[in-house]
Scaffold this motif. Structure first.
Motif, short mmCIF file in Angstrom:
data_model
loop_
_atom_site.label_atom_id
_atom_site.label_comp_id
_atom_site.label_asym_id
_atom_site.label_seq_id
_atom_site.Cartn_x
_atom_site.Cartn_y
_atom_site.Cartn_z
N TRP A 260 1.14 -0.72 0.14
CA TRP A 260 0.47 0.24 -0.29
C TRP A 260 0.86 1.71 -0.14
O TRP A 260 0.92 2.19 -1.01
CB TRP A 260 -0.81 -0.28 1.45
N LEU A 261 2.25 1.09 1.00
CA LEU A 261 3.53 2.25 0.74
C LEU A 261 3.64 2.90 -0.50
O LEU A 261 3.35 4.17 -1.41
CB LEU A 261 3.91 2.12 2.01
N ALA A 262 3.95 1.59 -0.91
CA ALA A 262 4.01 1.51 -2.24
C ALA A 262 3.77 2.26 -3.84
O ALA A 262 4.43 3.15 -4.43
CB ALA A 262 4.84 -0.12 -3.22
N ARG A 263 2.33 1.57 -3.50
CA ARG A 263 1.43 2.10 -4.84
C ARG A 263 1.17 3.96 -3.90
O ARG A 263 1.13 4.42 -4.91
CB ARG A 263 0.14 1.63 -4.23
N SER A 264 1.65 4.46 -3.11
CA SER A 264 1.46 5.73 -2.52
C SER A 264 1.88 5.91 -3.06
O SER A 264 2.35 7.75 -3.36
CB SER A 264 0.45 6.08 -0.93
N GLN A 265 3.21 5.80 -2.94
CA GLN A 265 4.72 6.59 -3.57
C GLN A 265 5.13 6.09 -5.04
O GLN A 265 6.24 7.06 -5.22
CB GLN A 265 6.54 6.02 -2.27
N LEU A 270 8.27 -2.49 -6.53
CA LEU A 270 8.39 -2.37 -5.28
C LEU A 270 5.97 -3.14 -4.97
O LEU A 270 6.11 -4.18 -4.18
CB LEU A 270 8.23 -1.57 -3.72
N GLU A 271 5.74 -2.57 -5.07
CA GLU A 271 4.32 -3.25 -5.40
C GLU A 271 4.13 -3.95 -5.94
O GLU A 271 3.53 -5.02 -5.00
CB GLU A 271 3.11 -1.74 -5.76
N ALA A 272 4.40 -4.14 -6.75
CA ALA A 272 4.97 -6.08 -7.69
C ALA A 272 5.41 -7.05 -7.16
O ALA A 272 4.60 -8.17 -7.01
CB ALA A 272 5.06 -6.10 -8.55
N MET A 273 6.63 -6.57 -6.18
CA MET A 273 7.10 -8.26 -5.12
C MET A 273 6.78 -8.19 -4.45
O MET A 273 6.34 -9.13 -4.18
CB MET A 273 8.55 -7.47 -5.25
N CYS A 274 5.49 -6.80 -3.70
CA CYS A 274 5.23 -7.24 -2.44
C CYS A 274 3.10 -8.24 -2.80
O CYS A 274 3.41 -9.26 -1.78
CB CYS A 274 4.63 -5.99 -2.12
N SER A 275 3.51 -8.21 -4.08
CA SER A 275 1.73 -8.46 -4.46
C SER A 275 2.66 -10.16 -4.78
O SER A 275 1.86 -10.86 -3.94
CB SER A 275 1.02 -8.22 -5.58
#
Length: 490
Positions: A260-265, A270-275
């Motif tokens: 969520w933080l990666a998407r906001s920033q 980072l967002e894709a790897m967290c998913s």
């Protein structure tokens, strides 16, 4: 990347510092399986008895030949070669984390936060899997762990030829950990595919068939194998404690927050790897439930699907370290010190509690201070290579022994034990009956009298024993120290 040449020496220094924090013990725990394979590759005359308990692993990996080959080429003493390989492995891991930080964060400080947090937490337990991020000794995981990171790094950068080379290397070193790494990469690429039609249903069916094919190779479970499995409760989720279950879901929740933080920033990688990390963690959890809860599927437990958390933990700490460095630590040196000095001190203290009777770093060539290690070295130097030993089947769990492996240090054959050889049997069920016979023959070890040893000698050919003090009256014992006696059977 322009500062990359300058950063490499810093990573080498950080790797050494991490080694000093977490300790170095070349002959402990799983080194009892891996180190004899290296030594037998160097000298095939070693371990003429019972070698199957480590050779089964050695024959499935390039690891012993790689390390043994480097020793032959370099002419380094074995102890120094192992130390340098351990240092190099930690460096490779930190280098992989540096690259992951580069891919997931724009701020250069963030990548150093990623590296620093991993370096500080190398020996943190991975939930209930009985794994650390990196062991205190050289093993196949020492090389497969950074190799998996480089598979992922190259896949994210769409450098698939390089990724394939790293996959091949990882498979040759540690096939099981390669499976977890490749599974993550496949999931990541599928979730971030640019052309959805590239994964047709027919290809998915073919892939599923390929993955299911090895399941038919698992032999039916036997009573002997079931007895071995009781020594490995961490194979089964139902045996995990509450805090180990927390170690499954808390990291996934944190990764969801970081996503969520990666998407906001606007940090898309980072967002894709967290998913992908969250989904892969849930997938491995479901697979583990499927094959470890029903008793009839116990023969699949050796797959240990929860070991997929190993990569997820590394990624979690890479991401957390980057975020903390970017948003909290920044360029304030005192903040870095306030975080990492206590953290490193705590990890150092935890390791000292695990090996209280052994120096924190067992330097190559240094005189050992552990009584058991002293006895094992005496055996190496003063008994024939064909000597066959028996000792307490739970010797690695004894107070003061500090989990040092007899084969790894003494370079002599011994009867099967409960602590480590049982792990080999879980992976190679054909050894189960041999293991059970030998362990049962030693079951009353702590109550053995002089009349009990001839039975071991006649049944298995044992001609030496290692005993705790006070020992057994009537046995000739050419070596003894404050804790251990080495005695000959006549």
């Amino acid at each position: 990347m322009k500062n990359y040449p300058r950063d490499v020496p810093i990573l080498i220094l950080l790797a050494f510092c991490a080694l000093m924090v977490h300790g170095y013990h070349p002959g402990v725990e799983d080194a009892e399986i891996y180190l004899p394979g290296i030594k037998k590759a160097l000298n095939p005359a070693l371990y003429p008895h019972n070698s199957a308990f480590f050779a089964s692993h050695a024959h499935m990996t390039l690891f012993p030949s790689l390390i043994a080959g480097s020793i032959r080429i370099s002419n380094l003493p074995v102890d120094w070669a192992l130390f340098l390989w351990q240092w190099f492995s930690i460096f490779l891991l930190l280098l992989g984390c540096w690259h992951l930080g580069r891919l997931t964060f724009r701020d250069a400080l963030a990548r150093w936060g990623s590296v620093a947090l991993i370096a500080a937490l190398l020996t943190i337990p991975v939930a209930g899997t009985a794994l650390y991020i990196m062991d205190e000794y050289l093993s196949t995981r020492s090389l497969s762990t950074p190799a998996v990171l480089f598979i992922l790094i190259n896949a994210v950068e769409r450098k698939f030829a390089r990724a394939l080379l790293w996959i091949i290397f990882t498979v040759l070193i540690h096939p099981l950990m390669a499976v977890f790494g490749v599974a993550y990469v496949v999931l990541f690429l599928w979730m971030n595919r640019r052309q959805p039609e590239t994964l047709s249903s027919s290809r998915l069916e073919a892939t599923s068939a390929l993955l299911l094919f090895p399941l038919g190779l698992f032999p039916p479970i036997t009573d002997a194998y079931r007895e071995v499995l009781t020594t490995r409760p961490y194979f089964f989720l139902r045996e995990w404690r509450w805090y180990e279950w927390l170690g499954i879901f808390a990291p996934l929740a944190l990764l969801g927050l970081i996503r969520w933080l990666a998407r906001s920033q606007d940090l898309p990688v980072l967002e894709a790897m967290c998913s992908a990390s969250v989904v892969s963690g849930l997938v491995f959890f479901c697979v583990s439930l499927t094959i470890t809860i029903p008793q009839r599927l116990a023969n699949f437990a050796e797959l240990q699907p929860m070991r997929g958390l190993h990569l997820i933990y590394i990624l979690l700490f890479v991401f957390l370290g980057g975020l903390v460095a970017q948003w909290v630590l920044r360029d304030h040196i005192w903040r870095w010190a306030v975080l990492f000095l206590p953290l490193s001190s705590g990890m150092w203290y935890a390791q000292r509690q695990l090996f209280p009777a052994t120096p924190h770093v067992e330097w190559p060539g240094a005189k050992p201070k552990n009584d058991w290690v002293q006895a094992f070295l005496w055996i190496r130097q003063n008994t024939p290579r064909e000597a066959y030993f028996a000792l307490d089947p739970d010797y690695m769990a004894l107070a003061g022994e500090d989990q040092h492996g007899f084969r790894a240090i003494a370079e002599r054959s011994r009867l099967a034990d409960v602590v480590k050889d049982s792990g080999a049997v879980t992976m190679f069920p054909a050894l189960a009956e041999t293991w059970r016979q030998q362990v049962r023959a030693q079951r009353r070890w702590k109550d053995f009298q002089l009349s009990d040893f001839p039975g071991l000698q006649q049944k298995f050919g044992v001609d030496w024993v290692v005993l705790q003090r006070p020992g057994v009256m009537g046995l000739p014992c050419p070596y003894q120290n404050n804790a251990v006696l080495v005695c000959r059977l006549e």
